[in-house]
Design an enzyme around this catalytic site. Structure first.
Site, mmCIF file in Angstrom:
data_model
loop_
_atom_site.group_PDB
_atom_site.id
_atom_site.type_symbol
_atom_site.label_atom_id
_atom_site.label_comp_id
_atom_site.label_asym_id
_atom_site.label_seq_id
_atom_site.Cartn_x
_atom_site.Cartn_y
_atom_site.Cartn_z
ATOM 1 N N HIS A 71 0.807 -1.227 0.000
ATOM 2 C CA HIS A 71 0.000 0.000 0.000
ATOM 3 C C HIS A 71 0.841 1.278 0.000
ATOM 4 O O HIS A 71 0.293 2.380 -0.105
ATOM 5 C CB HIS A 71 -0.946 0.020 1.212
ATOM 6 C CG HIS A 71 -0.253 0.397 2.473
ATOM 7 N ND1 HIS A 71 0.574 -0.473 3.150
ATOM 8 C CD2 HIS A 71 -0.242 1.553 3.164
ATOM 9 C CE1 HIS A 71 1.065 0.134 4.221
ATOM 10 N NE2 HIS A 71 0.585 1.376 4.251
ATOM 11 N N HIS A 86 2.028 7.002 -0.783
ATOM 12 C CA HIS A 86 1.080 6.224 0.031
ATOM 13 C C HIS A 86 -0.209 6.058 -0.771
ATOM 14 O O HIS A 86 -0.890 7.022 -1.064
ATOM 15 C CB HIS A 86 0.805 6.951 1.350
ATOM 16 C CG HIS A 86 0.200 6.083 2.378
ATOM 17 N ND1 HIS A 86 -1.140 5.754 2.388
ATOM 18 C CD2 HIS A 86 0.761 5.445 3.420
ATOM 19 C CE1 HIS A 86 -1.386 4.963 3.414
ATOM 20 N NE2 HIS A 86 -0.244 4.756 4.055
#
Length: 167
Positions: A71, A86
């Site tokens: 992620h 992110h």
């Protein structure tokens, strides 16, 4: 020496770093990120992108690390600059679902190398947000950030120019 010669001399001593967009989508300020750690610049400064496609590419040349859950991706450049991309907000809670790792952690990457693919619809349905912060985490190395992109951007387009502090 005149003022213009002095300015030119000072400019030559500065290092500028270009950061290219790791994601296609709409560029926005960090204040639009629905997470205080990012919106209040607790982690660092930069911008965010509301993605239109589900791929992440290297925004700079350097060593890459990809979180176990895929992620988030970090980059460390030769000059010590560190960047994190992110992918969405609270996506760590997905435990890697919806993400496919393409890059190899610890490898040297070049601008434009594809590193992670993700199911954008799945992220939008199952995470708090798909908005993806692009953060300079080593702000002690940076004098200023200029987010040059506005509105829609394609992965690989110039996103930010960083003026590094003199060493």
């Amino acid at each position: 020496m005149g003022i213009f010669e002095l300015l030119k001399k000072n400019r030559k001593n500065c290092e500028y770093v270009k950061v290219y967009s790791p994601i296609s989508g709409k560029v926005m300020g960090l204040e639009a990120v629905p997470d205080e750690a990012f919106s209040k610049k607790m982690i660092g400064d930069g911008c965010a992108i509301d993605p239109s496609e589900g791929s992440v590419f290297a925004p700079v040349e350097g060593e890459v690390d990809i979180f176990d859950t895929n992620h988030a991706v970090t980059f460390e450049m030769e000059n010590g600059l560190e960047i994190i991309v992110h992918l969405g907000i609270d996506t760590v809670d997905l435990g890697g679902a919806g993400f496919e790792r393409l890059g190899e952690p610890g490898s040297l990457v070049h601008i434009g190398d594809e590193l992670v693919k993700y199911d954008l619809d799945f992220i939008r349905k199952n995470a708090k947000s798909a908005i993806s912060p692009i953060i300079i985490t080593s702000m002690d190395e940076v004098e200023s950030i200029d987010v040059v992109a506005i509105g829609e951007i394609k992965a690989g387009d110039l996103l930010m120019k960083l003026k590094m502090k003199k060493k």
